[in-house]
Design a protein around this motif. Structure first.
Motif, PDB file in Angstrom:
ATOM      1  N   ASP A 133       0.839  -1.210   0.000  1.00  0.00           N
ATOM      2  CA  ASP A 133       0.000   0.000   0.000  1.00  0.00           C
ATOM      3  C   ASP A 133       0.871   1.255   0.000  1.00  0.00           C
ATOM      4  N   GLU A 134       1.878   1.268   0.865  1.00  0.00           N
ATOM      5  CA  GLU A 134       2.768   2.433   0.955  1.00  0.00           C
ATOM      6  C   GLU A 134       3.513   2.657  -0.357  1.00  0.00           C
ATOM      7  N   ARG A 135       4.024   1.577  -0.938  1.00  0.00           N
ATOM      8  CA  ARG A 135       4.745   1.686  -2.220  1.00  0.00           C
ATOM      9  C   ARG A 135       3.835   2.209  -3.328  1.00  0.00           C
ATOM     10  N   SER A 136       2.636   1.660  -3.402  1.00  0.00           N
ATOM     11  CA  SER A 136       1.691   2.069  -4.446  1.00  0.00           C
ATOM     12  C   SER A 136       1.312   3.539  -4.302  1.00  0.00           C
ATOM     13  N   THR A 137       1.030   3.947  -3.085  1.00  0.00           N
ATOM     14  CA  THR A 137       0.662   5.345  -2.837  1.00  0.00           C
ATOM     15  C   THR A 137       1.793   6.273  -3.247  1.00  0.00           C
ATOM     16  N   GLN A 138       3.016   5.942  -2.867  1.00  0.00           N
ATOM     17  CA  GLN A 138       4.154   6.793  -3.215  1.00  0.00           C
ATOM     18  C   GLN A 138       4.376   6.836  -4.724  1.00  0.00           C
ATOM     19  N   ALA A 139       4.270   5.687  -5.391  1.00  0.00           N
ATOM     20  CA  ALA A 139       4.461   5.645  -6.844  1.00  0.00           C
ATOM     21  C   ALA A 139       3.383   6.466  -7.548  1.00  0.00           C
ATOM     22  N   LEU A 140       2.165   6.377  -7.085  1.00  0.00           N
ATOM     23  CA  LEU A 140       1.086   7.181  -7.682  1.00  0.00           C
ATOM     24  C   LEU A 140       1.337   8.671  -7.484  1.00  0.00           C
ATOM     25  N   ARG A 141       1.712   9.045  -6.276  1.00  0.00           N
ATOM     26  CA  ARG A 141       1.979  10.457  -5.989  1.00  0.00           C
ATOM     27  C   ARG A 141       3.145  10.964  -6.840  1.00  0.00           C
ATOM     28  N   ASP A 142       4.196  10.139  -6.969  1.00  0.00           N
ATOM     29  CA  ASP A 142       5.351  10.518  -7.794  1.00  0.00           C
ATOM     30  C   ASP A 142       4.956  10.714  -9.252  1.00  0.00           C
ATOM     31  N   ALA A 143       3.935   9.987  -9.695  1.00  0.00           N
ATOM     32  CA  ALA A 143       3.460  10.088 -11.078  1.00  0.00           C
ATOM     33  C   ALA A 143       2.419  11.187 -11.252  1.00  0.00           C
ATOM     34  N   GLY A 144       2.149  11.955 -10.183  1.00  0.00           N
ATOM     35  CA  GLY A 144       1.231  13.079 -10.291  1.00  0.00           C
ATOM     36  C   GLY A 144      -0.220  12.774  -9.970  1.00  0.00           C
ATOM     37  N   TRP A 145      -0.483  11.628  -9.383  1.00  0.00           N
ATOM     38  CA  TRP A 145      -1.849  11.279  -8.993  1.00  0.00           C
ATOM     39  C   TRP A 145      -2.121  11.691  -7.560  1.00  0.00           C
ATOM     40  N   ARG A 146      -3.358  12.055  -7.291  1.00  0.00           N
ATOM     41  CA  ARG A 146      -3.803  12.325  -5.925  1.00  0.00           C
ATOM     42  C   ARG A 146      -4.449  11.050  -5.400  1.00  0.00           C
ATOM     43  N   VAL A 147      -4.276  10.757  -4.110  1.00  0.00           N
ATOM     44  CA  VAL A 147      -4.677   9.455  -3.575  1.00  0.00           C
ATOM     45  C   VAL A 147      -5.631   9.605  -2.389  1.00  0.00           C
ATOM     46  N   ALA A 148      -6.763   8.911  -2.484  1.00  0.00           N
ATOM     47  CA  ALA A 148      -7.737   8.849  -1.377  1.00  0.00           C
ATOM     48  C   ALA A 148      -7.798   7.413  -0.876  1.00  0.00           C
ATOM     49  N   THR A 149      -7.935   7.281   0.427  1.00  0.00           N
ATOM     50  CA  THR A 149      -8.144   5.975   1.041  1.00  0.00           C
ATOM     51  C   THR A 149      -9.416   6.038   1.861  1.00  0.00           C
ATOM     52  N   VAL A 150     -10.327   5.132   1.565  1.00  0.00           N
ATOM     53  CA  VAL A 150     -11.553   5.012   2.340  1.00  0.00           C
ATOM     54  C   VAL A 150     -11.475   3.679   3.066  1.00  0.00           C
ATOM     55  N   TRP A 151     -11.509   3.745   4.384  1.00  0.00           N
ATOM     56  CA  TRP A 151     -11.406   2.544   5.207  1.00  0.00           C
ATOM     57  C   TRP A 151     -12.786   1.945   5.439  1.00  0.00           C
ATOM     58  N   GLU A 152     -12.814   0.642   5.563  1.00  0.00           N
ATOM     59  CA  GLU A 152     -14.046  -0.096   5.818  1.00  0.00           C
ATOM     60  C   GLU A 152     -14.803   0.449   7.033  1.00  0.00           C
ATOM     61  N   CYS A 153     -14.071   0.876   8.065  1.00  0.00           N
ATOM     62  CA  CYS A 153     -14.713   1.376   9.289  1.00  0.00           C
ATOM     63  C   CYS A 153     -15.449   2.702   9.054  1.00  0.00           C
ATOM     64  N   ALA A 154     -15.212   3.348   7.907  1.00  0.00           N
ATOM     65  CA  ALA A 154     -15.968   4.561   7.578  1.00  0.00           C
ATOM     66  C   ALA A 154     -17.357   4.206   7.062  1.00  0.00           C
TER      67      ALA A 154
END
Length: 150
Positions: free
Chosen positions: A97-118
Motif C-alpha cells: 500500500d505504501e509503495r503504491s501510494t508513493q508511486a502514484l503520488r510521484d506520477a502526479g496522482w492524488r490518492v484517497a483511502t476510504v477505510w471499511e470502518c468509515a
C-alpha cells in the motif's frame, strides 16, 4: 489426513474473499456516480490497481478492508491462529500500500483511502457526509484524503 483437509478448506475460504466489487466499494461507486462523477475501475496500469480512477481529476480511490490492510480501528484484530503467516501476509499488504501510494503520488496522482470502518461498525460517520467529503476532494487539488471511522 486432517492437515490436508484443513489446508484445502483454508485455501477455499481464502479464494472466496473478494478483492474487487466488494459491498463497500459498490456503495462508494453508487454514491459518487449519483454525485455526477465518472470513473474507471481497477486500472491495471496504475500501481496498486486503485479501486476507482478519476483520470480527469488525476485522482484515485482505494477502498481498504480494515483487516486486510491492518487499520488501527476496532474492526482489526490479529487472528489467534497461524499468527506468523498472518503477520507476514498483512505486513506485505501494508508495505505494498505504501509503495503504491508513493508511486502514484510521484506520477502526479492524488490518492484517497476510504477505510471499511468509515462504512460500517460502531464508529462510522454519516455515510452521506463521508461521500460528500470524498466527492469534494476529488474535485479539488488536495493531494490526499483518508476517510475512516471516528
Amino acid at each position: 489426513m486432517a492437515d490436508v483437509h484443513d489446508a484445502a478448506t483454508r485455501s477455499r475460504n481464502m479464494a472466496a474473499v473478494k478483492g474487487r466489487d466488494t459491498r463497500p466499494e459498490l456503495l462508494i461507486r453508487k454514491a459518487l456516480h449519483a454525485a455526477g462523477l465518472r470513473y474507471r475501475l481497477h486500472a491495471k496500469q496504475l500501481p496498486g490497481k486503485p479501486d476507482l480512477v478519476f483520470p480527469r481529476h488525476r485522482a484515485v480511490v482505494f477502498v481498504h478492508g480494515c483487516f486486510w490492510h491492518q487499520h488501527d480501528c476496532h474492526l482489526f484484530r490479529w487472528p489467534a491462529t497461524r499468527q506468523e503467516f498472518w503477520r507476514e501476509k498483512i505486513g506485505r499488504n501494508v508495505v505494498n500500500d505504501e509503495r503504491s501510494t508513493q508511486a502514484l503520488r510521484d506520477a502526479g496522482w492524488r490518492v484517497a483511502t476510504v477505510w471499511e470502518c468509515a462504512l460500517k461498525g460502531r464508529t462510522r460517520p454519516d455515510f452521506g457526509d463521508a461521500m460528500q467529503r470524498l466527492a469534494a476532494w476529488i474535485q479539488t487539488g488536495e493531494q490526499t484524503i483518508t476517510i475512516r471511522g471516528g
